[in-house]
Design an enzyme around this catalytic site. Structure first.
Site, mmCIF file in Angstrom:
data_model
loop_
_atom_site.group_PDB
_atom_site.id
_atom_site.type_symbol
_atom_site.label_atom_id
_atom_site.label_comp_id
_atom_site.label_asym_id
_atom_site.label_seq_id
_atom_site.Cartn_x
_atom_site.Cartn_y
_atom_site.Cartn_z
ATOM 1 N N ASP A 1 -2.465 64.618 51.200
ATOM 2 C CA ASP A 1 -1.776 65.347 50.131
ATOM 3 C C ASP A 1 -1.858 64.505 48.862
ATOM 4 O O ASP A 1 -1.808 63.268 48.935
ATOM 5 C CB ASP A 1 -0.313 65.591 50.488
ATOM 6 N N ASP B 1 -2.934 73.672 51.147
ATOM 7 C CA ASP B 1 -1.568 74.197 51.138
ATOM 8 C C ASP B 1 -1.421 75.303 50.092
ATOM 9 O O ASP B 1 -0.789 76.335 50.338
ATOM 10 C CB ASP B 1 -0.561 73.084 50.828
#
Length: 196
Positions: free
Chosen positions: A155, A169
Site C-alpha cells: 500500500d 483497492d
C-alpha cells in the site's frame, strides 16, 4: 417462472417491442443476441488494465520509495508512503492473511462464472474493476514476503486522516460502488431491468 426468467434472462422477441413499451412482468429486456462476447471482452480488458496499472505502480514505489521518507504529493493532504499490509483494509485482520487470499480467489472464480451470462456494459466495467483489483492484491499475497499465500500487500497512497491503500483497492471500491448503483437502478448482469 417470472423470477427464473429474471435471473437467467429470456431471448429477445422482435414482435415484443410494441407491447407496453417493451415491459413484461416488471422486466424490460435490453440484451442483444451475440453481444455477450463483447461485454466479456470489455470485462477482461478493464481487468487487465486495472491489474497492470496496480502491478506497475507497486513495482515502481517498492523500487523508489520503500525504506525512504514519505513523499509529499499535496502538502498536508496526500503523500506516498510504502507500507506492507498483511490484513484487509485499514490493516484489519493481519493474522488472517490466508483467509483474505482465499476470499480474493473466490471473488475471481465468481466473476469468471458470472461472465458467461453477461450482457450489460456497465456490469462488465464494474466486474472488470473488481477482477483487476482482486488479482492485483492476490498477486501480492501469493508472491510477496513473508511467503506464498501469506504475502503482505503493498500500500502506498496515504491521504491525510485515512488508511493507506493502493490502486487495486481503488479499483475494488469503484467496482463495488458501481455495482451498488446498478443494483439500485434494477439493472441485472444479463442486461435485464427489473422493477420491484
Amino acid at each position: 417462472m417470472a423470477e427464473a426468467e429474471r435471473i437467467i434472462g429470456t431471448p429477445d422477441i422482435p414482435d415484443a417491442e410494441g407491447t407496453e413499451g417493451g415491459e413484461a412482468e416488471g422486466r424490460v429486456e435490453e440484451t442483444v443476441p451475440g453481444r455477450s462476447g463483447r461485454k466479456i471482452a470489455v470485462l477482461f480488458a478493464v481487468a487487465v488494465f486495472a491489474y497492470l496499472l496496480d502491478l506497475i505502480s507497486k513495482v515502481i514505489v517498492v523500487a523508489k520509495l520503500e525504506h525512504r521518507a514519505p513523499v509529499e504529493v499535496v502538502d498536508g493532504w496526500l503523500k506516498f508512503e510504502v507500507i506492507r499490509n498483511s490484513g484487509a483494509a485499514f490493516s484489519f485482520g493481519e493474522a488472517y492473511t490466508v483467509i483474505f487470499t482465499f476470499i480474493a480467489a473466490s471473488v475471481i472464480v465468481v466473476i469468471a462464472r458470472l461472465a458467461r451470462k453477461l450482457h450489460s456494459l456497465p456490469w462488465a466495467i464494474a466486474l472488470g474493476l473488481l477482477l483487476g483489483g482482486a488479482l492485483g492484491n492476490l498477486t501480492d499475497r501469493i508472491f510477496r514476503a513473508p511467503g506464498t499465500f501469506q504475502g503482505a500487500v503493498v500500500d502506498f497512497i496515504a491521504p491525510a486522516h485515512f488508511a493507506v491503500f493502493n490502486l487495486a483497492d481503488s479499483a475494488i471500491v469503484c467496482g463495488g460502488i458501481l455495482i451498488v448503483i446498478l443494483s439500485f437502478k434494477g439493472l441485472d448482469p444479463d442486461g435485464t431491468v427489473h422493477k420491484d
